[in-house]
Design a protein around this motif. Structure first.
Motif, short mmCIF file in Angstrom:
data_model
loop_
_atom_site.label_atom_id
_atom_site.label_comp_id
_atom_site.label_asym_id
_atom_site.label_seq_id
_atom_site.Cartn_x
_atom_site.Cartn_y
_atom_site.Cartn_z
N VAL A 134 0.84 -1.20 0.00
CA VAL A 134 0.00 0.00 0.00
C VAL A 134 0.88 1.26 0.00
CG1 VAL A 134 -1.68 1.34 1.35
CG2 VAL A 134 -2.00 -1.12 1.04
N VAL A 135 1.92 1.27 0.83
CA VAL A 135 2.80 2.44 0.90
C VAL A 135 3.49 2.67 -0.44
CG1 VAL A 135 4.93 3.31 1.95
CG2 VAL A 135 3.14 2.34 3.39
N ARG A 136 3.97 1.61 -1.04
CA ARG A 136 4.68 1.74 -2.33
C ARG A 136 3.75 2.24 -3.43
NH1 ARG A 136 8.37 -2.03 -5.25
NH2 ARG A 136 9.14 -0.73 -6.93
N LEU A 137 2.53 1.70 -3.47
CA LEU A 137 1.58 2.14 -4.49
C LEU A 137 1.15 3.59 -4.26
CD1 LEU A 137 -0.65 -1.06 -4.84
CD2 LEU A 137 1.02 -0.19 -6.49
N ALA A 138 0.93 3.96 -3.00
CA ALA A 138 0.54 5.34 -2.70
C ALA A 138 1.68 6.30 -3.04
CB ALA A 138 0.14 5.47 -1.23
N ASP A 139 2.91 5.88 -2.78
CA ASP A 139 4.06 6.72 -3.14
C ASP A 139 4.19 6.87 -4.66
OD1 ASP A 139 4.73 7.09 -0.49
OD2 ASP A 139 6.37 5.64 -0.50
N ARG A 140 3.95 5.80 -5.35
CA ARG A 140 4.11 5.80 -6.82
C ARG A 140 3.00 6.57 -7.53
NH1 ARG A 140 7.43 3.88 -11.11
NH2 ARG A 140 6.08 3.92 -12.91
N TYR A 141 1.74 6.28 -7.16
CA TYR A 141 0.60 6.83 -7.89
C TYR A 141 -0.10 7.97 -7.15
CZ TYR A 141 1.12 2.50 -10.54
OH TYR A 141 1.62 1.47 -11.29
N LEU A 151 -4.18 5.98 -7.17
CA LEU A 151 -4.50 4.65 -6.66
C LEU A 151 -6.01 4.43 -6.68
CD1 LEU A 151 -3.32 2.06 -5.56
CD2 LEU A 151 -3.20 3.12 -3.31
N ALA A 152 -6.76 5.47 -6.31
CA ALA A 152 -8.23 5.37 -6.32
C ALA A 152 -8.78 5.20 -7.73
CB ALA A 152 -8.84 6.62 -5.67
N ARG A 153 -8.10 5.80 -8.73
CA ARG A 153 -8.53 5.60 -10.12
C ARG A 153 -8.27 4.16 -10.57
NH1 ARG A 153 -6.32 10.68 -10.85
NH2 ARG A 153 -4.39 9.79 -11.66
N PRO A 212 -8.08 9.00 2.65
CA PRO A 212 -7.27 7.78 2.64
C PRO A 212 -6.12 7.83 3.65
CG PRO A 212 -6.72 9.16 0.77
CD PRO A 212 -7.87 9.82 1.47
N SER A 213 -5.82 6.67 4.17
CA SER A 213 -4.65 6.50 5.02
C SER A 213 -4.20 5.05 4.90
CB SER A 213 -4.96 6.83 6.48
OG SER A 213 -5.80 5.85 7.06
N VAL A 214 -2.98 4.80 5.28
CA VAL A 214 -2.46 3.43 5.22
C VAL A 214 -3.26 2.55 6.17
CG1 VAL A 214 -0.45 1.97 5.67
CG2 VAL A 214 -0.16 4.14 4.48
N SER A 215 -3.50 3.01 7.39
CA SER A 215 -4.19 2.15 8.37
C SER A 215 -5.62 1.82 7.95
CB SER A 215 -4.16 2.78 9.76
OG SER A 215 -4.87 3.99 9.78
N SER A 216 -6.37 2.81 7.43
CA SER A 216 -7.75 2.50 7.00
C SER A 216 -7.74 1.57 5.79
CB SER A 216 -8.52 3.78 6.67
OG SER A 216 -8.01 4.43 5.54
N SER A 217 -6.77 1.75 4.91
CA SER A 217 -6.66 0.88 3.74
C SER A 217 -6.35 -0.55 4.15
CB SER A 217 -5.57 1.40 2.80
OG SER A 217 -5.89 2.69 2.35
N LEU A 218 -5.44 -0.71 5.10
CA LEU A 218 -5.09 -2.05 5.55
C LEU A 218 -6.28 -2.75 6.18
CD1 LEU A 218 -1.56 -1.41 7.08
CD2 LEU A 218 -2.10 -2.54 4.92
#
Length: 77
Positions: A19-26, A31-33, A44-50
């Motif tokens: 998740v962190v890598r994808l959020a950093d990249r896109y 990422l939502a698209r 969005p946050s990492v914790s809610s996504s996890l």
């Protein structure tokens, strides 16, 4: 003695790292698209996504597939 490196891009990678890598990249918008789920679209946050991805196998599979494609693309370049 070490064996051959795994060709599986998910081998040894945690869901949080993905998740962190994808959020950093896109970014969260990108990422939502690519994976249109609420946890990426609204506050969005990492914790809610996890939390969401651990409970929702189909969404996790999409995120993992996106990550695998990213790793493949990076290996080819």
């Amino acid at each position: 003695m070490t064996g051959p490196a795994s060709k599986d891009p998910l081998h040894g990678v945690t869901l949080e790292q993905i998740v962190v890598r994808l959020a950093d990249r896109y970014g969260w918008e990108g990422l939502a698209r690519r994976v249109p789920v609420r946890c990426f679209q609204h506050d969005p946050s990492v914790s809610s996504s996890l939390k969401f991805l651990r409970k929702t196998p189909w969404a996790r599979a999409k995120v993992e597939a996106l990550y695998a494609a990213l790793v493949r693309d990076e290996r080819e370049t």
